[in-house]
Design an enzyme around this catalytic site. Structure first.
Site, PDB file in Angstrom:
ATOM      1  N   GLY A   8       0.827  -1.220   0.000  1.00 54.70           N
ATOM      2  CA  GLY A   8       0.000   0.000   0.000  1.00 54.70           C
ATOM      3  C   GLY A   8       0.848   1.252   0.000  1.00 54.70           C
ATOM      4  N   GLY A  11      -0.567   4.538  -1.352  1.00 54.37           N
ATOM      5  CA  GLY A  11      -1.689   5.174  -0.659  1.00 54.37           C
ATOM      6  C   GLY A  11      -1.225   6.326   0.222  1.00 54.37           C
ATOM      7  N   GLN A  12      -2.210   6.964   0.865  1.00 50.50           N
ATOM      8  CA  GLN A  12      -1.890   8.098   1.755  1.00 50.50           C
ATOM      9  C   GLN A  12      -0.872   7.695   2.823  1.00 50.50           C
ATOM     10  N   LEU A  78      -0.234  -2.289   4.700  1.00 57.12           N
ATOM     11  CA  LEU A  78      -1.201  -1.183   4.577  1.00 57.12           C
ATOM     12  C   LEU A  78      -2.121  -1.364   3.368  1.00 57.12           C
ATOM     13  N   ALA A  80      -4.982  -2.299   0.919  1.00 59.06           N
ATOM     14  CA  ALA A  80      -6.392  -2.663   1.137  1.00 59.06           C
ATOM     15  C   ALA A  80      -7.282  -1.926   0.153  1.00 59.06           C
ATOM     16  N   SER A  82      -9.812   0.437   0.730  1.00 53.75           N
ATOM     17  CA  SER A  82      -9.988   1.141   2.009  1.00 53.75           C
ATOM     18  C   SER A  82     -11.213   2.044   2.055  1.00 53.75           C
ATOM     19  N   SER A 127      -8.567  -1.146  11.885  1.00 52.94           N
ATOM     20  CA  SER A 127      -9.352   0.088  11.746  1.00 52.94           C
ATOM     21  C   SER A 127     -10.422   0.240  12.817  1.00 52.94           C
ATOM     22  N   GLU A 129     -13.176   1.216  12.173  1.00 56.34           N
ATOM     23  CA  GLU A 129     -14.419   0.772  11.530  1.00 56.34           C
ATOM     24  C   GLU A 129     -14.864  -0.581  12.105  1.00 56.34           C
ATOM     25  N   TYR A 151     -16.334  -3.773   4.501  1.00 51.76           N
ATOM     26  CA  TYR A 151     -14.951  -3.366   4.805  1.00 51.76           C
ATOM     27  C   TYR A 151     -14.628  -3.664   6.274  1.00 51.76           C
ATOM     28  N   LYS A 155     -11.806  -6.170   7.736  1.00 53.64           N
ATOM     29  CA  LYS A 155     -10.738  -5.708   8.640  1.00 53.64           C
ATOM     30  C   LYS A 155     -10.741  -6.518   9.941  1.00 53.64           C
TER      31      LYS A 155
HETATM   32  P1  NAP Z   1      -5.387   4.271   0.619  1.00 52.90           P
HETATM   33  O1  NAP Z   1      -4.855   5.638   0.404  1.00 52.90           O
HETATM   34  O2  NAP Z   1      -6.708   3.901   0.029  1.00 52.90           O
HETATM   35  O3  NAP Z   1      -4.294   3.229   0.110  1.00 52.90           O
HETATM   36  C1  NAP Z   1      -4.592   1.870  -0.070  1.00 52.90           C
HETATM   37  C2  NAP Z   1      -3.382   1.194  -0.668  1.00 52.90           C
HETATM   38  O4  NAP Z   1      -3.692  -0.201  -0.853  1.00 52.90           O
HETATM   39  C3  NAP Z   1      -2.991   1.742  -2.053  1.00 52.90           C
HETATM   40  O5  NAP Z   1      -1.589   1.852  -2.109  1.00 52.90           O
HETATM   41  C4  NAP Z   1      -3.463   0.652  -3.001  1.00 52.90           C
HETATM   42  O6  NAP Z   1      -2.685   0.556  -4.168  1.00 52.90           O
HETATM   43  C5  NAP Z   1      -3.214  -0.582  -2.137  1.00 52.90           C
HETATM   44  N1  NAP Z   1      -3.904  -1.761  -2.659  1.00 52.90           N
HETATM   45  C6  NAP Z   1      -5.205  -1.870  -2.998  1.00 52.90           C
HETATM   46  N2  NAP Z   1      -5.454  -3.098  -3.497  1.00 52.90           N
HETATM   47  C7  NAP Z   1      -4.292  -3.784  -3.453  1.00 52.90           C
HETATM   48  C8  NAP Z   1      -3.897  -5.085  -3.841  1.00 52.90           C
HETATM   49  N3  NAP Z   1      -4.768  -5.948  -4.383  1.00 52.90           N
HETATM   50  N4  NAP Z   1      -2.614  -5.458  -3.657  1.00 52.90           N
HETATM   51  C9  NAP Z   1      -1.717  -4.591  -3.123  1.00 52.90           C
HETATM   52  N5  NAP Z   1      -2.022  -3.333  -2.755  1.00 52.90           N
HETATM   53  C10 NAP Z   1      -3.299  -2.934  -2.920  1.00 52.90           C
HETATM   54  O7  NAP Z   1      -5.487   3.954   2.192  1.00 52.90           O
HETATM   55  P2  NAP Z   1      -4.763   4.681   3.432  1.00 52.90           P
HETATM   56  O8  NAP Z   1      -5.656   5.743   3.930  1.00 52.90           O
HETATM   57  O9  NAP Z   1      -3.361   4.970   3.083  1.00 52.90           O
HETATM   58  O10 NAP Z   1      -4.825   3.516   4.509  1.00 52.90           O
HETATM   59  C11 NAP Z   1      -3.781   2.553   4.635  1.00 52.90           C
HETATM   60  C12 NAP Z   1      -4.299   1.342   5.367  1.00 52.90           C
HETATM   61  O11 NAP Z   1      -4.780   1.710   6.654  1.00 52.90           O
HETATM   62  C13 NAP Z   1      -5.461   0.640   4.690  1.00 52.90           C
HETATM   63  O12 NAP Z   1      -5.352  -0.736   4.949  1.00 52.90           O
HETATM   64  C14 NAP Z   1      -6.690   1.191   5.394  1.00 52.90           C
HETATM   65  O13 NAP Z   1      -7.758   0.291   5.299  1.00 52.90           O
HETATM   66  C15 NAP Z   1      -6.148   1.325   6.796  1.00 52.90           C
HETATM   67  N6  NAP Z   1      -6.760   2.354   7.639  1.00 52.90           N
HETATM   68  C16 NAP Z   1      -6.826   3.639   7.183  1.00 52.90           C
HETATM   69  C17 NAP Z   1      -7.362   4.625   8.001  1.00 52.90           C
HETATM   70  C18 NAP Z   1      -7.458   6.058   7.533  1.00 52.90           C
HETATM   71  O14 NAP Z   1      -8.212   6.826   8.154  1.00 52.90           O
HETATM   72  N7  NAP Z   1      -6.703   6.467   6.518  1.00 52.90           N
HETATM   73  C19 NAP Z   1      -7.809   4.289   9.287  1.00 52.90           C
HETATM   74  C20 NAP Z   1      -7.699   2.968   9.719  1.00 52.90           C
HETATM   75  C21 NAP Z   1      -7.160   2.009   8.886  1.00 52.90           C
HETATM   76  P3  NAP Z   1      -3.147   1.153  -5.612  1.00 52.90           P
HETATM   77  O15 NAP Z   1      -2.398   2.428  -5.758  1.00 52.90           O
HETATM   78  O16 NAP Z   1      -2.698   0.105  -6.558  1.00 52.90           O
HETATM   79  O17 NAP Z   1      -4.636   1.319  -5.573  1.00 52.90           O
HETATM   80  N1  GDD Z   2     -16.802   9.375   1.735  1.00 49.27           N
HETATM   81  C1  GDD Z   2     -17.886  10.120   2.003  1.00 49.27           C
HETATM   82  N2  GDD Z   2     -18.462  10.843   1.007  1.00 49.27           N
HETATM   83  N3  GDD Z   2     -18.373  10.124   3.265  1.00 49.27           N
HETATM   84  C2  GDD Z   2     -19.446  10.895   3.523  1.00 49.27           C
HETATM   85  C3  GDD Z   2     -20.077  11.679   2.549  1.00 49.27           C
HETATM   86  C4  GDD Z   2     -19.555  11.645   1.212  1.00 49.27           C
HETATM   87  O1  GDD Z   2     -20.056  12.274   0.293  1.00 49.27           O
HETATM   88  N4  GDD Z   2     -21.093  12.338   3.127  1.00 49.27           N
HETATM   89  C5  GDD Z   2     -21.116  11.996   4.411  1.00 49.27           C
HETATM   90  N5  GDD Z   2     -20.123  11.108   4.663  1.00 49.27           N
HETATM   91  C6  GDD Z   2     -19.860  10.445   5.957  1.00 49.27           C
HETATM   92  C7  GDD Z   2     -19.816   8.920   5.849  1.00 49.27           C
HETATM   93  O2  GDD Z   2     -21.145   8.387   5.788  1.00 49.27           O
HETATM   94  C8  GDD Z   2     -19.087   8.578   7.133  1.00 49.27           C
HETATM   95  O3  GDD Z   2     -19.990   8.546   8.210  1.00 49.27           O
HETATM   96  C9  GDD Z   2     -18.131   9.766   7.313  1.00 49.27           C
HETATM   97  O4  GDD Z   2     -18.587  10.801   6.437  1.00 49.27           O
HETATM   98  C10 GDD Z   2     -16.669   9.451   7.010  1.00 49.27           C
HETATM   99  O5  GDD Z   2     -16.599   8.837   5.744  1.00 49.27           O
HETATM  100  P1  GDD Z   2     -15.178   8.538   5.024  1.00 49.27           P
HETATM  101  O6  GDD Z   2     -14.378   9.772   4.949  1.00 49.27           O
HETATM  102  O7  GDD Z   2     -15.479   7.819   3.761  1.00 49.27           O
HETATM  103  O8  GDD Z   2     -14.422   7.616   6.090  1.00 49.27           O
HETATM  104  P2  GDD Z   2     -14.878   6.304   6.871  1.00 49.27           P
HETATM  105  O9  GDD Z   2     -15.006   6.675   8.319  1.00 49.27           O
HETATM  106  O10 GDD Z   2     -16.029   5.647   6.243  1.00 49.27           O
HETATM  107  O11 GDD Z   2     -13.613   5.346   6.670  1.00 49.27           O
HETATM  108  C11 GDD Z   2     -12.279   5.836   6.804  1.00 49.27           C
HETATM  109  O12 GDD Z   2     -11.861   5.669   8.146  1.00 49.27           O
HETATM  110  C12 GDD Z   2     -11.764   4.306   8.587  1.00 49.27           C
HETATM  111  C13 GDD Z   2     -11.337   4.343  10.068  1.00 49.27           C
HETATM  112  O13 GDD Z   2     -12.442   4.582  10.874  1.00 49.27           O
HETATM  113  C14 GDD Z   2     -11.400   5.063   5.820  1.00 49.27           C
HETATM  114  O14 GDD Z   2     -10.118   5.648   5.798  1.00 49.27           O
HETATM  115  C15 GDD Z   2     -11.250   3.618   6.237  1.00 49.27           C
HETATM  116  O15 GDD Z   2     -10.285   2.974   5.403  1.00 49.27           O
HETATM  117  C16 GDD Z   2     -10.771   3.589   7.710  1.00 49.27           C
HETATM  118  O16 GDD Z   2     -10.591   2.270   8.147  1.00 49.27           O
END
Ligand code: NAP
Ligand code: GDD
Length: 334
Positions: A8, A11-12, A78, A80, A82, A127, A129, A151, A155
């Protein structure tokens, strides 16, 4: 020189973690999927020293190959699908990558180390989540899970598989239960970035409205740069364990809109926000707020960036990007 493999990396979090580990003196390897991944140039820009390897979490031999090539001391899993919203529409793919992908990565470590898993330190990106329909407020490591999306279910599988490999095979495997974390590198599909980018485009006169779903849901939003440090700290302890990483402060999507629109001088944002029922989720996570006391006391970790600063910095970055875009369009026209 310690060696780390990040799945990953495009990703971010992958980009921040790669930068962080390079600065710490690591030799960093990143797993990249696909034959012409469009996000590779961005990784090369922020962390040019990272060595990229091909592989996919759906393909066990490619994971073993990446481990053999990288010979890592630490693995950060990382990768996923996501985006929670997409996970209902592609539940099988999400389970395959976000859930079974973790098992595949653990198996790859098992095979690569010839059953001596303790040799490699393994981080799983779990996560908040997983808490879903929360059983208590705030949520900590002992709070039961009740995931509300495919999702979240995937997770939860990955989380318990990580715990199981630790308990069954002596793996040094940690699961970081991270609450939402954002940055100017956040994908456009997530609500924070959708709002900050939308606000910047409205301020520039390029768009008029942002379409959103549920404005009442509450999240514990932190800064991604702070959170990757917690991932690394988990792998530097004597014993592997699981940790909640959060700010302990919760805000609604409305609060996010207030701060983002205020940054560009718009107080009455209601006329710029359309509520689209199609963006409501089949089951919502209404409230997340984490208790990161364990990470604070054992890892010495704490968040540095508060919610307002985070959202304002994202708006500022999107204003700058919008301005760059407009300049290059003007150049093309003239
Ligand atoms: P992200 O920006 O969506 O990045 C996801 C990464 O996973 C990308 O590099 C993507 O690669 C890669 N990926 C997707 N499918 C794959 C596959 N089949 N094989 C290998 N790599 C693959 O997510 P992020 O926000 O950086 O989050 C990183 C991790 O933390 C994720 O597992 C996410 O679920 C978890 N997480 C995130 C948050 C959050 O708030 N950001 C919170 C809790 C947990 P491509 O460029 O090829 O698409
Ligand atoms: N994406 C999105 N788009 N969310 C919206 C919107 C919209 O237009 N309008 C309202 N929301 C609300 C969603 O319903 C959710 O309750 C909240 O905003 C946050 O949505 P996201 O930013 O998509 O994040 P998430 O909480 O569903 O998931 C993220 O955080 C998780 C950790 O709690 C992702 O980064 C997951 O990968 C991560 O595990």
């Amino acid at each position: 020189m310690p060696r780390a493999l990040i799945t990953g990396v495009t990703g971010q979090d992958g980009s921040y973690l790669a930068e962080f580990l390079v600065a710490k003196g690591y030799e960093v390897f990143g797993l990249v999927r696909g034959q012409n991944n469009p996000r590779v140039p961005a990784v090369r820009r922020v962390a040019p020293a990272v060595r990229l390897l091909n592989g996919d979490l759906r393909d066990l031999p490619s994971l073993i190959g990446a481990l053999d090539a990288a010979q890592p001391d630490e693995v950060y899993n990382l990768g996923a699908v996501s985006f929670v919203g997409m996970s209902w529409r592609q539940a099988e793919l999400t389970s395959e990558i976000t859930g079974i992908g973790v098992l595949r990565m653990l198996e790859a470590v098992q095979i690569h180390t010839h059953n001596d898993m303790g040799r490699i330190r393994f981080y799983q990106a779990s996560s908040s989540e997983m808490f879903g329909k929360v059983r208590e407020v705030p949520q900590n490591e002992a709070t039961p899970f009740h995931p509300r999306s495919p999702y979240g279910v995937a997770k939860t599988f990955g989380h318990f598989m990580t715990v199981n490999y630790r308990e069954s095979y002596g793996a040094y495997a940690c699961s970081g239960i991270l609450f939402n974390h954002e940055s100017p590198r956040r994908g456009h599909e997530f609500v924070s970035r959708k709002v900050t980018r939308g606000v910047a485009r409205i301020a520039a006169g390029l768009e008029d409205t942002i379409s959103l779903g549920n404005l009442e849901s509450r999240r514990d939003w932190g800064f991604a740069g702070d959170y990757v440090e917690a991932m690394w700290l988990m792998l530097q302890q004597d014993e592997p364990d699981d940790y909640v990483v959060a700010t302990g402060v919760t805000h609604s999507v409305r609060d996010l809109l207030d701060i983002a629109f205020n940054r560009v001088g718009i107080r009455d944002w209601a006329r710029h926000v359309a509520q689209d029922p199609g963006l409501l989720r089949p089951a919502e996570v209404d409230l997340l707020v984490g208790d990161a006391s364990k990470a604070r006391s054992r890892l010495g970790w704490k968040p540095r960036v508060d919610f307002r600063t985070l959202i304002e910095s994202m708006v500022d970055a999107d204003l700058a990007a919008t301005e760059r875009e407009a300049r290059s369009r003007r150049r093309v026209i003239s």
